[in-house]
Scaffold this active site. Sequence first.
Site, short mmCIF file in Angstrom:
data_model
loop_
_atom_site.label_atom_id
_atom_site.label_comp_id
_atom_site.label_asym_id
_atom_site.label_seq_id
_atom_site.Cartn_x
_atom_site.Cartn_y
_atom_site.Cartn_z
N SER A 114 0.85 -1.19 0.00
CA SER A 114 0.00 0.00 0.00
C SER A 114 0.89 1.25 0.00
O SER A 114 1.84 1.32 -0.76
CB SER A 114 -0.96 -0.05 1.20
OG SER A 114 -2.05 0.80 1.01
N ASP A 376 -8.41 -5.13 -6.46
CA ASP A 376 -7.99 -4.05 -5.57
C ASP A 376 -8.21 -2.72 -6.28
O ASP A 376 -7.56 -2.45 -7.29
CB ASP A 376 -6.51 -4.21 -5.21
CG ASP A 376 -5.99 -3.07 -4.35
OD1 ASP A 376 -6.83 -2.32 -3.80
OD2 ASP A 376 -4.76 -2.93 -4.25
N HIS A 401 -6.18 -6.27 -2.20
CA HIS A 401 -5.10 -5.41 -1.74
C HIS A 401 -4.02 -6.21 -0.99
O HIS A 401 -4.32 -6.92 -0.04
CB HIS A 401 -5.71 -4.35 -0.80
CG HIS A 401 -4.88 -3.14 -0.59
ND1 HIS A 401 -4.45 -2.33 -1.61
CD2 HIS A 401 -4.39 -2.58 0.56
CE1 HIS A 401 -3.75 -1.32 -1.11
NE2 HIS A 401 -3.70 -1.45 0.20
#
Length: 433
Positions: A114, A376, A401
């Site tokens: 991320s 995602d 994700h």
Amino acid sequence: MGSVFNPRKRYFLNDAFYKPGGPVFLILSGEGAATGISPSRNFTLNIYAERLGALFLLLEHRFYGQSQPTGDLSTASLRYLSSRQALADIVNFRTEIARKLRLTENKWVAYGGSYGGSLAVWSRIKHPNLFAAAVGSSAPIQAKLNFYEYNEVIGRILSAHNSECPKAMKEAFAILVQMLKRPKYYSKLEKDFMLCEPIKINSPKDTTFLMVNMICIVHSFIREQINKIIKGEQDELNIDNLCDNMNDASLSSPYDRFTKIVHLFLKSKHKDCLSANYNDELEQFSNSSLDYLHIKYERQWFYQCCTEFGFFETTDSKNQPFSGTPLRYFLQLCSDVFGPEFSSDLVAQGVKTTNKYYGGFNVNGSKIIFSNGSNDPWHHLGITKDISKDLPAVFIKGEGHCADVSEQDDTDSAELIEAREKIFQILQKWLKQ
């Protein structure tokens, strides 16, 4: 294995698999507290470390978790919170700890998921002399003010599950938006959605905040699809329940079906009511005190969105099942939380500056792996196709994700297993060079 803390930056070290001379993985924690390196043998990075004889270091980001440089989260203090400051911390830590632990001759790999993945990518781009390679899992590398694509992906996930589901959802949201324009419907809405207090007349901030909450409720039903790492979500909050209810022909209107979704959510979260008060949102983001036992990160991350990244998940596109949350709502929130100087222009300029400084989609560098999952929503702001042999993309169909760095288990898809092995093989090859 252990953790070390000083008031500026906390880090964890794991040398369980380390063989002298092996690579050093510096894991960058991003927008949340660093809680240590998982000891599980099924943790993907532990498997990589064992195969490579690697040492692990996990570095906490300033202002998140226990790494608090100023002792509060006031807007004046948050001037020192930025990805550039974080990069300077990473360089400083990497140099100091290498000297201290005699790891100056080892090859270092920046690794993150991320926003932590973005930092890993940028660390390699900006400091190739310090990092031999980088892996950015689900890393957004293009800042974007109006991130309407997020909810478009949600629509596609719903459509893949059941083509009628997002259509009914879209209709329900359209009805809601129209009803919120007419105060004569307010008492019905209050009753149907179990609102905590009456909706204020002529208060677009309150009605938009309610729509934001409605969208968040839908997101909570598809957590499993979009974020493999979040575990322990209540059983009834799943995509089957969501779409079964939205397609329930015994309830004539999509509006009525959606009320059932909201009731299901409130029940599963043990909540008595749903907020439609903008001040609740404002209060959450405006709290600048620090409780070291329960450090939250919403204010800090929102500050970075308002100053560097945007990433505002709006409904400003037709190809999604939601409506009612325009960009102007989020820009107003930046200003209401941090002060009038945080104007729309300042926020937009911050996003442009970020892309200019790091390059956005125009990646200059080498030996960086970009991994993303098709489920995602963040893949829209990442690299999903190979740029060159030295800048490969690993795009994983049907995954969410940071799936490639999550704990491995028997239910993992063939695509995910293959992706993890591909990342390992590329890394191994680069580390031998």
